[in-house]
Design an enzyme around this catalytic site. Structure first.
Site, mmCIF file in Angstrom:
data_model
loop_
_atom_site.group_PDB
_atom_site.id
_atom_site.type_symbol
_atom_site.label_atom_id
_atom_site.label_comp_id
_atom_site.label_asym_id
_atom_site.label_seq_id
_atom_site.Cartn_x
_atom_site.Cartn_y
_atom_site.Cartn_z
ATOM 1 N N ASN A 1 0.624 -1.275 -0.112
ATOM 2 C CA ASN A 1 -0.052 0.029 0.006
ATOM 3 C C ASN A 1 1.121 1.059 0.075
ATOM 4 O O ASN A 1 1.419 1.405 0.771
ATOM 5 C CB ASN A 1 -0.894 0.034 1.249
ATOM 6 C CG ASN A 1 -1.643 1.203 1.521
ATOM 7 O OD1 ASN A 1 -1.826 1.992 0.353
ATOM 8 N ND2 ASN A 1 -2.449 1.394 2.655
ATOM 9 N N TRP A 2 1.061 1.886 -1.123
ATOM 10 C CA TRP A 2 1.887 3.061 -1.349
ATOM 11 C C TRP A 2 1.490 4.215 -0.741
ATOM 12 O O TRP A 2 2.147 5.048 -0.587
ATOM 13 C CB TRP A 2 2.520 3.207 -2.704
ATOM 14 C CG TRP A 2 3.407 1.975 -3.308
ATOM 15 C CD1 TRP A 2 3.744 1.182 -2.562
ATOM 16 C CD2 TRP A 2 3.848 1.808 -4.592
ATOM 17 N NE1 TRP A 2 4.696 0.386 -3.412
ATOM 18 C CE2 TRP A 2 4.732 0.912 -4.634
ATOM 19 C CE3 TRP A 2 3.707 2.614 -5.731
ATOM 20 C CZ2 TRP A 2 5.349 0.266 -5.762
ATOM 21 C CZ3 TRP A 2 4.295 2.007 -7.085
ATOM 22 C CH2 TRP A 2 5.033 1.023 -6.872
ATOM 23 N N LYS A 3 0.133 4.096 -0.373
ATOM 24 C CA LYS A 3 -0.423 5.531 -0.005
ATOM 25 C C LYS A 3 -0.135 6.785 -0.688
ATOM 26 O O LYS A 3 0.083 6.497 -2.034
ATOM 27 C CB LYS A 3 -0.042 5.902 1.572
ATOM 28 C CG LYS A 3 0.048 4.538 2.519
ATOM 29 C CD LYS A 3 0.138 4.867 3.913
ATOM 30 C CE LYS A 3 -0.158 3.402 4.456
ATOM 31 N NZ LYS A 3 0.053 3.600 6.033
ATOM 32 N N HIS B 1 -9.573 1.749 4.380
ATOM 33 C CA HIS B 1 -8.450 2.036 5.348
ATOM 34 C C HIS B 1 -8.638 2.913 6.461
ATOM 35 O O HIS B 1 -9.368 3.894 6.372
ATOM 36 C CB HIS B 1 -7.095 2.536 4.459
ATOM 37 C CG HIS B 1 -5.883 2.404 5.013
ATOM 38 N ND1 HIS B 1 -5.541 3.232 5.759
ATOM 39 C CD2 HIS B 1 -5.104 1.499 4.734
ATOM 40 C CE1 HIS B 1 -4.221 3.068 6.260
ATOM 41 N NE2 HIS B 1 -3.831 2.043 5.806
ATOM 42 N N GLU C 1 -5.659 -4.042 10.753
ATOM 43 C CA GLU C 1 -4.546 -3.240 10.920
ATOM 44 C C GLU C 1 -4.914 -2.354 12.338
ATOM 45 O O GLU C 1 -5.504 -1.130 12.212
ATOM 46 C CB GLU C 1 -4.541 -2.130 9.509
ATOM 47 C CG GLU C 1 -4.227 -3.117 8.521
ATOM 48 C CD GLU C 1 -3.781 -2.073 7.479
ATOM 49 O OE1 GLU C 1 -2.706 -2.108 6.689
ATOM 50 O OE2 GLU C 1 -4.343 -1.084 7.104
ATOM 51 N N GLU D 1 -6.843 5.467 7.610
ATOM 52 C CA GLU D 1 -6.551 6.894 7.169
ATOM 53 C C GLU D 1 -7.824 7.370 6.406
ATOM 54 O O GLU D 1 -8.013 8.486 6.577
ATOM 55 C CB GLU D 1 -5.319 7.017 6.261
ATOM 56 C CG GLU D 1 -4.096 6.403 7.066
ATOM 57 C CD GLU D 1 -2.966 6.149 6.240
ATOM 58 O OE1 GLU D 1 -2.749 5.843 5.220
ATOM 59 O OE2 GLU D 1 -1.872 5.405 7.199
ATOM 60 N N SER E 1 3.179 -1.828 10.252
ATOM 61 C CA SER E 1 4.750 -1.708 10.595
ATOM 62 C C SER E 1 5.215 -3.325 10.360
ATOM 63 O O SER E 1 6.159 -3.665 10.856
ATOM 64 C CB SER E 1 5.132 -1.683 12.045
ATOM 65 O OG SER E 1 4.725 -0.107 12.407
ATOM 66 N N GLY F 1 2.662 2.731 10.672
ATOM 67 C CA GLY F 1 3.655 3.679 10.271
ATOM 68 C C GLY F 1 4.231 3.935 11.679
ATOM 69 O O GLY F 1 4.715 4.999 11.651
ATOM 70 N N GLY G 1 2.685 -0.929 4.235
ATOM 71 C CA GLY G 1 3.090 0.526 3.979
ATOM 72 C C GLY G 1 4.378 0.813 3.463
ATOM 73 O O GLY G 1 5.071 0.732 2.637
ATOM 74 N N GLY G 2 5.059 1.262 4.747
ATOM 75 C CA GLY G 2 6.290 1.724 4.789
ATOM 76 C C GLY G 2 7.405 1.066 3.947
ATOM 77 O O GLY G 2 8.371 1.482 3.038
HETATM 78 P P1 PGA Z 1 2.849 0.621 7.253
HETATM 79 O O1 PGA Z 1 1.398 0.810 7.058
HETATM 80 O O2 PGA Z 1 3.291 -0.620 7.020
HETATM 81 O O3 PGA Z 1 3.507 1.697 7.018
HETATM 82 O O4 PGA Z 1 2.614 0.501 9.109
HETATM 83 C C1 PGA Z 1 0.299 -0.240 6.740
HETATM 84 C C2 PGA Z 1 -0.957 0.080 6.213
HETATM 85 O O5 PGA Z 1 -1.523 1.262 6.687
HETATM 86 O O6 PGA Z 1 -1.455 -0.311 5.301
#
Ligand code: PGA
Length: 248
Positions: free
Chosen positions: A9-11, A95, A164, A97, A209, A170, A230-231
């Site tokens: 998930n590159w956001k 998600h 999640e 966010e 994470s 993050g 994500g990251g």
């Molecule tokens: P993260 O994000 O791996 O950077 O914690 C995961 C996500 O929000 O899908």
């Protein structure tokens, strides 16, 4: 048997050029990883070009969001048919966010899933509790509500769940394998109530994470069927190591 499912998930990261550079470096790392479903969710702007680069590979595309109407006067929104047209197999819906910054409710999540499924897009539905909800002992209430309301009147076909915990996204603070397994087992029981035995076929991903260092332990949990990353998905070698996790 549930086939492992690992999604990036590159956001809101990577221009078109950066997306192309990633994909060119990434494809060779995973060309033999046929026992994992590999998905990349770039920003909308990179979907079209990435679709041309993943042809004839084992990589699939996901969008990070979709709207719940088919077309019309909805400035800034994207429809399921537009996503299919640029090669998406999946879409991430709900998600945290989006729930937090864009006020998406369980009802909106449900409407989006219904339309996406009508177009046969696979859905990665995200759920998870905040730190205050966990500390107040409400984790299972929150997860139950999100599962029941998000999946109302929806069949299990094409549904993937991503658990999640918001406090792990993050932050570098991953859930322990015990916390992840406990939540995933609970989610599968809720899915069993809704879908019956089909719940055994639904992939439940862990997100928050995930790194090359913790993926092997997470994937060893019986109810963890994959990851939403994500990251650590922004670099080809690190995401490839996650896709090529070591089976225990
Ligand atoms: P993260 O994000 O791996 O950077 O914690 C995961 C996500 O929000 O899908």
């Amino acid at each position: 048997m549930r086939k492992p499912f690992i999604s990036a998930n590159w956001k809101m990261n990577k221009t078109v050029d950066e997306s192309v550079d990633f994909m060119k470096a990434f494809v060779p790392f995973v060309k033999d990883s046929l026992d994992v479903e590999i998905v990349i969710a770039p920003p909308f702007t990179s979907l079209f070009i990435l679709n041309s680069l993943i042809k004839d590979t084992n990589i699939r595309l996901a969008a990070q969001n979709v709207f719940y109407e088919e077309k019309g006067a909805y400035t800034g929104e994207i429809s399921p048919s537009m996503l299919i047209n640029v090669g998406c197999s999946y879409v991430i819906i709900g998600h945290s966010e989006r729930r937090q910054y864009f006020f998406e409710t369980d009802e909106i999540v449900n409407k989006k899933i219904k339309l996406a499924r009508r177009y046969e897009l696979g859905v990665i539905m995200c759920i998870g509790e905040s730190l205050s909800e966990r500390e107040a002992g409400k984790t299972f209430d929150v997860l139950k509500r999100q599962v029941v309301e998000g999946l109302k009147d929806i069949s299990s076909n094409g549904i993937v769940i991503a658990y999640e915990p918001i406090w792990a996204i993050g932050t570098g603070k991953t859930a322990t394998t015990a916390q992840a397994q406990e939540a995933h087992e609970f989610i599968r029981k809720e899915l069993q109530n809704i879908f019956g035995d089909k719940a055994q076929e639904v992939r439940i991903l862990y997100g928050g994470s995930v790194t090359p260092e913790n993926i092997d332990d997470l994937m060893a949990c019986p109810d963890v069927d994959g990851a939403l990353v994500g990251g650590a998905s922004l670099k080809p070698d690190s995401f490839a190591r996650i896709v090529n996790f070591k089976r225990r």
